[in-house]
Design a protein around this motif. Structure first.
Motif, PDB file in Angstrom:
ATOM      1  N   SER A 293       1.264  -9.012   7.458  1.00 22.55           N
ATOM      2  CA  SER A 293       2.379  -8.600   8.322  1.00 22.55           C
ATOM      3  C   SER A 293       3.732  -8.700   7.631  1.00 22.55           C
ATOM      4  O   SER A 293       4.759  -8.716   8.292  1.00 22.55           O
ATOM      5  CB  SER A 293       2.392  -9.478   9.579  1.00 22.55           C
ATOM      6  N   ILE A 294       3.747  -8.741   6.312  1.00 20.98           N
ATOM      7  CA  ILE A 294       5.022  -8.932   5.611  1.00 20.98           C
ATOM      8  C   ILE A 294       5.367  -7.743   4.728  1.00 20.98           C
ATOM      9  O   ILE A 294       6.260  -7.824   3.895  1.00 20.98           O
ATOM     10  CB  ILE A 294       4.984 -10.226   4.759  1.00 20.98           C
TER      11      ILE A 294
ATOM     12  N   GLY B 146     -19.023  -6.635   5.783  1.00 17.94           N
ATOM     13  CA  GLY B 146     -17.627  -6.297   5.568  1.00 17.94           C
ATOM     14  C   GLY B 146     -16.907  -7.396   4.817  1.00 17.94           C
ATOM     15  O   GLY B 146     -17.336  -8.548   4.773  1.00 17.94           O
ATOM     16  N   LYS B 147     -15.800  -7.037   4.187  1.00 19.57           N
ATOM     17  CA  LYS B 147     -15.026  -8.012   3.434  1.00 19.57           C
ATOM     18  C   LYS B 147     -13.645  -8.151   4.051  1.00 19.57           C
ATOM     19  O   LYS B 147     -12.941  -7.167   4.246  1.00 19.57           O
ATOM     20  CB  LYS B 147     -14.893  -7.561   1.978  1.00 19.57           C
ATOM     21  N   LYS B 148     -13.274  -9.362   4.363  1.00 18.40           N
ATOM     22  CA  LYS B 148     -11.992  -9.608   5.006  1.00 18.40           C
ATOM     23  C   LYS B 148     -10.894  -9.688   3.947  1.00 18.40           C
ATOM     24  O   LYS B 148     -11.020 -10.416   2.975  1.00 18.40           O
ATOM     25  CB  LYS B 148     -12.057 -10.923   5.781  1.00 18.40           C
ATOM     26  N   PRO B 149      -9.829  -8.900   4.092  1.00 17.29           N
ATOM     27  CA  PRO B 149      -8.771  -8.930   3.093  1.00 17.29           C
ATOM     28  C   PRO B 149      -8.137 -10.309   2.987  1.00 17.29           C
ATOM     29  O   PRO B 149      -8.101 -11.082   3.950  1.00 17.29           O
ATOM     30  CB  PRO B 149      -7.761  -7.901   3.628  1.00 17.29           C
ATOM     31  N   SER B 150      -7.649 -10.626   1.789  1.00 13.94           N
ATOM     32  CA  SER B 150      -6.981 -11.907   1.579  1.00 13.94           C
ATOM     33  C   SER B 150      -5.630 -11.900   2.281  1.00 13.94           C
ATOM     34  O   SER B 150      -5.017 -10.857   2.514  1.00 13.94           O
ATOM     35  CB  SER B 150      -6.788 -12.145   0.079  1.00 13.94           C
ATOM     36  N   ASP B 151      -5.125 -13.105   2.600  1.00 15.24           N
ATOM     37  CA  ASP B 151      -3.840 -13.266   3.298  1.00 15.24           C
ATOM     38  C   ASP B 151      -3.805 -12.456   4.585  1.00 15.24           C
ATOM     39  O   ASP B 151      -2.831 -11.769   4.887  1.00 15.24           O
ATOM     40  CB  ASP B 151      -2.682 -12.846   2.383  1.00 15.24           C
ATOM     41  N   TYR B 152      -4.884 -12.551   5.347  1.00 16.00           N
ATOM     42  CA  TYR B 152      -5.018 -11.720   6.556  1.00 16.00           C
ATOM     43  C   TYR B 152      -4.302 -12.409   7.706  1.00 16.00           C
ATOM     44  O   TYR B 152      -4.863 -13.238   8.399  1.00 16.00           O
ATOM     45  CB  TYR B 152      -6.500 -11.518   6.870  1.00 16.00           C
ATOM     46  N   ASP B 153      -3.036 -12.070   7.899  1.00 18.30           N
ATOM     47  CA  ASP B 153      -2.238 -12.771   8.895  1.00 18.30           C
ATOM     48  C   ASP B 153      -1.712 -11.816   9.953  1.00 18.30           C
ATOM     49  O   ASP B 153      -0.630 -11.980  10.476  1.00 18.30           O
ATOM     50  CB  ASP B 153      -1.073 -13.507   8.231  1.00 18.30           C
TER      51      ASP B 153
ATOM     52  N   ASP C  10       6.763  -3.909   3.610  1.00 17.96           N
ATOM     53  CA  ASP C  10       7.940  -3.127   3.971  1.00 17.96           C
ATOM     54  C   ASP C  10       7.509  -1.826   4.648  1.00 17.96           C
ATOM     55  O   ASP C  10       6.327  -1.557   4.830  1.00 17.96           O
ATOM     56  CB  ASP C  10       8.799  -2.839   2.739  1.00 17.96           C
ATOM     57  N   MET C  11       8.488  -0.994   5.014  1.00 17.05           N
ATOM     58  CA  MET C  11       8.191   0.231   5.754  1.00 17.05           C
ATOM     59  C   MET C  11       7.355   1.204   4.927  1.00 17.05           C
ATOM     60  O   MET C  11       6.508   1.921   5.456  1.00 17.05           O
ATOM     61  CB  MET C  11       9.500   0.893   6.197  1.00 17.05           C
ATOM     62  N   VAL C  12       7.595   1.227   3.609  1.00 14.60           N
ATOM     63  CA  VAL C  12       6.834   2.144   2.748  1.00 14.60           C
ATOM     64  C   VAL C  12       5.355   1.771   2.749  1.00 14.60           C
ATOM     65  O   VAL C  12       4.474   2.630   2.876  1.00 14.60           O
ATOM     66  CB  VAL C  12       7.396   2.118   1.309  1.00 14.60           C
ATOM     67  N   LYS C  13       5.069   0.483   2.626  1.00 20.03           N
ATOM     68  CA  LYS C  13       3.676   0.035   2.629  1.00 20.03           C
ATOM     69  C   LYS C  13       3.008   0.344   3.963  1.00 20.03           C
ATOM     70  O   LYS C  13       1.856   0.782   4.017  1.00 20.03           O
ATOM     71  CB  LYS C  13       3.613  -1.467   2.352  1.00 20.03           C
ATOM     72  N   CYS C  14       3.745   0.124   5.064  1.00 21.37           N
ATOM     73  CA  CYS C  14       3.197   0.418   6.391  1.00 21.37           C
ATOM     74  C   CYS C  14       2.925   1.903   6.544  1.00 21.37           C
ATOM     75  O   CYS C  14       1.899   2.306   7.089  1.00 21.37           O
ATOM     76  CB  CYS C  14       4.153  -0.068   7.474  1.00 21.37           C
ATOM     77  N   TRP C  15       3.873   2.726   6.055  1.00 21.46           N
ATOM     78  CA  TRP C  15       3.677   4.174   6.169  1.00 21.46           C
ATOM     79  C   TRP C  15       2.439   4.614   5.392  1.00 21.46           C
ATOM     80  O   TRP C  15       1.660   5.442   5.854  1.00 21.46           O
ATOM     81  CB  TRP C  15       4.909   4.907   5.650  1.00 21.46           C
ATOM     82  N   GLU C  16       2.249   4.059   4.181  1.00 25.64           N
ATOM     83  CA  GLU C  16       1.087   4.433   3.376  1.00 25.64           C
ATOM     84  C   GLU C  16      -0.208   4.039   4.082  1.00 25.64           C
ATOM     85  O   GLU C  16      -1.179   4.802   4.088  1.00 25.64           O
ATOM     86  CB  GLU C  16       1.162   3.761   2.001  1.00 25.64           C
ATOM     87  N   ALA C  17      -0.228   2.842   4.697  1.00 26.43           N
ATOM     88  CA  ALA C  17      -1.429   2.402   5.405  1.00 26.43           C
ATOM     89  C   ALA C  17      -1.720   3.308   6.595  1.00 26.43           C
ATOM     90  O   ALA C  17      -2.866   3.685   6.843  1.00 26.43           O
ATOM     91  CB  ALA C  17      -1.262   0.948   5.861  1.00 26.43           C
ATOM     92  N   MET C  18      -0.672   3.654   7.343  1.00 24.69           N
ATOM     93  CA  MET C  18      -0.865   4.542   8.491  1.00 24.69           C
ATOM     94  C   MET C  18      -1.335   5.924   8.041  1.00 24.69           C
ATOM     95  O   MET C  18      -2.235   6.521   8.641  1.00 24.69           O
ATOM     96  CB  MET C  18       0.443   4.662   9.273  1.00 24.69           C
ATOM     97  N   ASN C  19      -0.727   6.421   6.963  1.00 25.26           N
ATOM     98  CA  ASN C  19      -1.116   7.733   6.440  1.00 25.26           C
ATOM     99  C   ASN C  19      -2.571   7.723   5.970  1.00 25.26           C
ATOM    100  O   ASN C  19      -3.338   8.655   6.237  1.00 25.26           O
ATOM    101  CB  ASN C  19      -0.183   8.116   5.294  1.00 25.26           C
ATOM    102  N   ASN C  20      -2.959   6.667   5.264  1.00 24.38           N
ATOM    103  CA  ASN C  20      -4.347   6.543   4.810  1.00 24.38           C
ATOM    104  C   ASN C  20      -5.303   6.466   5.996  1.00 24.38           C
ATOM    105  O   ASN C  20      -6.400   7.042   5.979  1.00 24.38           O
ATOM    106  CB  ASN C  20      -4.499   5.304   3.926  1.00 24.38           C
ATOM    107  N   ASN C  21      -4.886   5.724   7.020  1.00 20.40           N
ATOM    108  CA  ASN C  21      -5.718   5.597   8.216  1.00 20.40           C
ATOM    109  C   ASN C  21      -5.933   6.960   8.880  1.00 20.40           C
ATOM    110  O   ASN C  21      -7.046   7.307   9.287  1.00 20.40           O
ATOM    111  CB  ASN C  21      -5.050   4.626   9.193  1.00 20.40           C
ATOM    112  N   LEU C  22      -4.870   7.747   8.969  1.00 20.80           N
ATOM    113  CA  LEU C  22      -4.969   9.075   9.574  1.00 20.80           C
ATOM    114  C   LEU C  22      -5.860   9.994   8.744  1.00 20.80           C
ATOM    115  O   LEU C  22      -6.631  10.796   9.281  1.00 20.80           O
ATOM    116  CB  LEU C  22      -3.576   9.694   9.720  1.00 20.80           C
ATOM    117  N   ARG C  23      -5.762   9.902   7.426  1.00 19.21           N
ATOM    118  CA  ARG C  23      -6.597  10.745   6.556  1.00 19.21           C
ATOM    119  C   ARG C  23      -8.081  10.413   6.743  1.00 19.21           C
ATOM    120  O   ARG C  23      -8.932  11.307   6.780  1.00 19.21           O
ATOM    121  CB  ARG C  23      -6.202  10.548   5.091  1.00 19.21           C
TER     122      ARG C  23
END
Length: 592
Positions: A174-175, A358-365, A177-190
């Protein structure tokens, strides 16, 4: 939700706080996404968030706001555990579920009376049920009312929570920035879009055995397989219902927009296939593209002449086998009531699939706060464990040898905990990396795309020019695909080329167990003690698998090109893992 019952997101919103005015802003932005101004969602499903419910009344006053049955039942169950003695909890839970699933208002009154009689001594519980849920909100979740609403089977918010969980996997923490969040959302949509398109193709071209009857002739290839399954289940009721609407209840018609048992009975009596017009347009939408509206002219925008000419050209260019296959496909569209399919000679075993871990990502907060019912369930389970007597007997687990383990070097087999297989469709290597990186096996298109971005990264362009030399364009081409199906050999993942890209892109240590065994460290970053180690295996001379290793397993050597072209700071990787690489060298000559 698509016609194939898959989930897709239309937007993501950041809010300062969960107040009514903030929700109103979000819903107003959502309203702007609709193509037509007079269009609005007929049904909106939420949890019992009073601020959000108030905002829906303001922004979408004509929409029906349903509440999540799952969370309501969980909260009622938790309150029952607090107020009712253990012996009666199961009985009262059953009575409550009968109230929720009541098919009409008369049955609702009868079931509620039974619940009240059972809870005579538990006024706190029955008052909570009535005051919190039934009196103000029964029309939002009780079957007697919501069966009249076209909710398409959505009566819980679990679909949303599942989609949000997948997004949080990609966010990692959860830490960002906006660019990282946008990339994750974009990847999720793809990923969502790829899965949805694949499901549409299945509905177009694949026919389930239960739907080969001419009764479904007008629907095959034009209606989603999810809708066909529901119709097939409803058809089983025809023998009992016949054509009587009162016995039928017509729930499938009102809630799903699909022909109910009494309708199907009339078609069966008349000996006619199910007309496609009786299926709601939602189940007939097998594309994510915007449908063109035919005007009052000759309808030239939907003319098929060019497509038919191209189909003839393609037909003439094929050999005999190809012509037969194409002719069969065209006949399915031209003659929907006819089929050449026949049942298999014997029942096919479909169980026994490999379970994927499944594998749980590290620093999963990014975990949410537990709900009220989860606190109650946890406390209840803890008290039960304390009250149970200790068991002296232990079951002996039979050790099972992992699949493919005999194809790996002898000296490393004792360090292998498990081997996870993936689909062998030419994307297996990228499937393994996607699974290890937390995308899930179906995230392989994302890995291809990210490695494609890696190879053209401006900061590493000089490195890859030296590393790949005149093969740079070929390596890049191998990452580009034209479809999501099986891939030819030139598109398969090959080492060592992809090993460098994977280690650099994800800043991980990549270990390949095959012939030869190789380790790939990142080439531009320094050693990190908490780095993730991805271990993959090459088996059957043509297939990649995921290999789960024990902690501290020996590492094979790196390539000569890695030593030649890595940056100065990257040499710290060799120092950081020197002990594990020496361990490999000590084991190899002894057991070679």
């Amino acid at each position: 939700m698509t016609s194939t019952e898959l989930t897709f997101a239309v937007g993501f919103a950041y809010m300062e706080s969960e107040q009514t005015e903030n929700f109103c802003w979000v819903l107003e932005k959502l309203k702007e996404l609709f193509v037509k101004k007079d269009m609005c969602p007929q049904v909106i499903l939420t949890d019992r968030d009073l601020a959000l419910m108030k905002a829906i009344e303001v922004v979408f006053p004509n929409s029906i706001n349903l509440l999540c049955r799952f969370h309501i039942n969980k909260n009622v169950g938790a309150k029952c555990k607090q107020h009712v003695v253990n012996d009666l909890q199961k009985t009262i839970d059953t009575l409550w579920m009968e109230v929720v699933w009541a098919s009409d208002e008369v049955e609702y009154g009868q079931r509620l009376h039974q619940l009240e009689q059972a809870c005579v001594d538990y006024s706190g519980f029955i008052n909570y049920v009535k005051d919190t849920w039934l009196t103000p909100h029964r029309h939002r979740f009780v079957g007697a009312w919501i069966n009249r609403v076209l909710h398409l089977g959505n009566t819980t918010t679990n679909r949303v929570e599942s989609a949000h969980w997948k997004l949080k996997q990609m966010l990692g923490n959860s830490i960002g920035d906006m660019v990282k969040c946008w990339e994750a959302m974009n990847n999720n949509l793809r990923l969502q879009l790829g899965n949805i398109r694949a499901s549409f193709q299945k509905s177009f071209y694949e026919v389930e055995h239960a739907h080969v009857s001419p009764f479904y002739g007008y629907l095959r290839g034009s209606v989603s397989r999810a809708a066909l399954r529901r119709i097939a289940e409803e058809l089983l009721r025809v023998d009992y219902v016949g054509t009587n609407r009162q016995i039928c209840g017509c729930t499938l018609r009102t809630s799903y927009g699909l022909p109910c048992a009494c309708e199907l009975g009339r078609y069966r009596v008349g000996g006619i296939p199910i007309p496609i017009d009786v299926v709601h347009v939602h189940w007939r939408k097998l594309t994510m593209e915007v449908e063109l509206e035919v005007g009052e002219d000759d309808g030239s925008e939907v003319d098929m002449k060019a497509a038919m000419d191209e189909l003839w050209r393609r037909f003439r260019s094929l050999d005999v086998i190809g012509k037969r296959a194409l002719r069969s496909r065209v006949c399915e569209l031209a003659y929907p009531t006819m089929t050449t399919l026949c049942p298999p000679p014997e029942k096919i075993k479909t169980k026994g699939g490999v379970k994927k871990k499944g594998k749980k990502p590290s620093d999963y907060d990014v975990n949410r706060d537990p709900s009220y019912h989860e606190y109650v369930d946890k406390a209840s389970q803890s008290s039960q464990r304390q009250s149970q007597p200790s068991q002296t007997s232990k079951k002996i687990k039979l050790s099972k040898q992992p699949q493919f383990i005999l194809q790996f070097p002898n000296h490393i087999r004792s360090y292998i905990e498990d081997v996870v297989n993936v689909e062998s469709d030419g994307n297996c290597g990228f499937r393994v990396i996607a699974s290890l990186h937390g995308y899930g096996e179906d995230g392989w298109p994302m890995v291809r795309r990210e490695l494609g971005l890696e190879i053209i990264d401006k900061d590493r362009s000089t490195l890859y020019d030296k590393l790949f030399s005149n093969r740079l364009s070929a390596v890049r081409e191998s990452l580009m695909i034209e479809s999501f199906g099986s891939q030819p050999p030139e598109k398969w993942m090959s080492l060592p080329d992809m090993g460098y890209l994977i280690a650099n892109r994800y800043n991980v240590v990549l270990v390949c167990l095959g012939n030869p065994c190789i380790t790939f460290f990142p080439m531009t970053s320094s050693h990190s003690p908490n780095v993730s180690i991805y271990c993959i295996g090459f088996v059957n001379h043509n297939h990649w698998v995921q290999v789960n290793m024990k902690e501290g397993f020996p590492l094979p050597p790196v390539t000569l090109d890695w030593k030649k072209f890595c940056s100065h700071i990257a040499t710290t990787w060799m120092l950081g893992f020197a002990g594990r690489m020496q361990h490999w060298q000590l084991l190899t000559p002894v057991l070679a």
